[in-house]
Design a protein around this motif. Structure first.
Motif, short mmCIF file in Angstrom:
data_model
loop_
_atom_site.label_atom_id
_atom_site.label_comp_id
_atom_site.label_asym_id
_atom_site.label_seq_id
_atom_site.Cartn_x
_atom_site.Cartn_y
_atom_site.Cartn_z
N GLU A 59 34.30 53.53 77.23
CA GLU A 59 33.20 53.90 78.24
C GLU A 59 34.04 54.59 79.00
O GLU A 59 33.75 55.92 79.47
CB GLU A 59 32.17 52.94 78.48
CG GLU A 59 31.29 52.12 77.57
CD GLU A 59 32.07 50.94 77.32
OE1 GLU A 59 33.06 50.21 77.76
OE2 GLU A 59 31.57 50.48 76.15
N LYS A 60 34.88 54.13 79.66
CA LYS A 60 35.94 54.55 80.76
C LYS A 60 36.69 55.55 80.18
O LYS A 60 36.71 56.84 80.76
CB LYS A 60 36.79 53.29 81.04
CG LYS A 60 37.45 53.92 82.63
CD LYS A 60 38.37 52.91 83.17
CE LYS A 60 38.65 53.33 84.48
NZ LYS A 60 39.61 52.26 85.03
N ALA A 61 37.27 55.58 79.14
CA ALA A 61 37.92 56.67 78.38
C ALA A 61 37.11 58.20 78.22
O ALA A 61 37.57 58.97 78.48
CB ALA A 61 38.60 56.42 77.12
N GLN A 62 35.82 57.67 77.83
CA GLN A 62 34.87 58.84 77.50
C GLN A 62 34.41 59.60 79.01
O GLN A 62 34.32 60.67 79.00
CB GLN A 62 33.77 58.53 76.82
CG GLN A 62 32.53 59.37 76.39
CD GLN A 62 33.22 60.66 75.51
OE1 GLN A 62 34.16 60.22 74.57
NE2 GLN A 62 33.11 61.75 75.81
N LEU A 63 34.42 58.71 79.93
CA LEU A 63 34.12 59.17 81.14
C LEU A 63 35.15 60.22 81.61
O LEU A 63 34.78 61.33 82.28
CB LEU A 63 33.69 57.96 82.26
CG LEU A 63 33.40 58.43 83.62
CD1 LEU A 63 31.89 59.08 83.55
CD2 LEU A 63 33.22 57.26 84.48
N ILE A 64 36.24 59.83 81.51
CA ILE A 64 37.51 60.35 82.09
C ILE A 64 37.44 61.74 81.29
O ILE A 64 37.91 62.94 81.84
CB ILE A 64 38.75 59.53 81.88
CG1 ILE A 64 38.75 58.30 82.71
CG2 ILE A 64 40.13 60.56 82.01
CD1 ILE A 64 39.94 57.52 82.70
N THR A 66 35.34 63.45 79.79
CA THR A 66 34.20 64.29 80.28
C THR A 66 34.55 64.82 81.47
O THR A 66 34.15 66.00 81.60
CB THR A 66 32.99 63.45 80.34
OG1 THR A 66 32.49 62.84 79.21
CG2 THR A 66 31.64 64.33 80.73
N ALA A 67 34.83 64.05 82.46
CA ALA A 67 35.20 64.70 83.75
C ALA A 67 36.39 65.61 83.66
O ALA A 67 36.24 66.59 84.26
CB ALA A 67 35.61 63.42 84.65
N MET A 68 37.38 65.43 82.78
CA MET A 68 38.44 66.35 82.66
C MET A 68 37.89 67.71 81.88
O MET A 68 38.42 68.77 82.30
CB MET A 68 39.60 65.93 81.73
CG MET A 68 40.27 65.06 82.47
SD MET A 68 41.45 63.96 81.40
CE MET A 68 42.34 64.88 80.53
N ALA A 69 36.97 67.60 81.18
CA ALA A 69 36.35 68.74 80.55
C ALA A 69 35.52 69.55 81.46
O ALA A 69 35.58 70.84 81.61
CB ALA A 69 35.38 68.45 79.36
N VAL A 70 34.92 68.83 82.54
CA VAL A 70 33.86 69.85 83.57
C VAL A 70 35.04 70.39 84.30
O VAL A 70 34.68 71.54 84.79
CB VAL A 70 33.34 68.61 84.20
CG1 VAL A 70 32.69 69.24 85.61
CG2 VAL A 70 31.97 68.14 83.30
#
Length: 102
Positions: A59-64, A66-70
């Motif tokens: 979950e944390k890896a996916q959140l990171i 997503t934030a990097m893509a944004v």
């Protein structure tokens, strides 16, 4: 009392100089050697980042990710603005964040 004040305000060399003793030889200074950061290529840095991401909870890896893509998307949008548009955007953001626009 004077001896106490001397020990409070003077270092050992200054106290010995006042008492007439030969001062201690100066300590050798350490030379600080700065090592330049090692240059890494983009592929090695990305591989290292991916390896660290594998150790994180999913979950944390996916959140990171997503934030990097944004962040990449917003940076690419800002890269297309002219200097005049960037100045206008900066002034609007300052007014909004600092409350100067109301």
């Amino acid at each position: 009392m004077i001896g106490w004040l001397q020990s409070l305000f003077l270092d050992k060399r200054a106290r010995e100089a006042l008492q007439g003793r030969a001062p201690l030889p100066p300590r050798p200074r350490l030379h600080v050697v700065t090592v330049p950061p090692r240059e890494r290529d983009v592929h090695a840095a990305l591989a290292e980042a991916e390896e660290r991401m594998r150790r994180l909870p999913p979950e944390k890896a996916q959140l990171i990710r997503t934030a990097m893509a944004v962040r990449r998307a917003s940076q690419s949008a800002l890269a297309h603005l002219s200097d005049d548009e960037m100045d206008k955007l900066r002034s609007v953001a300052e007014k909004a964040l600092l409350g100067g626009g109301r």
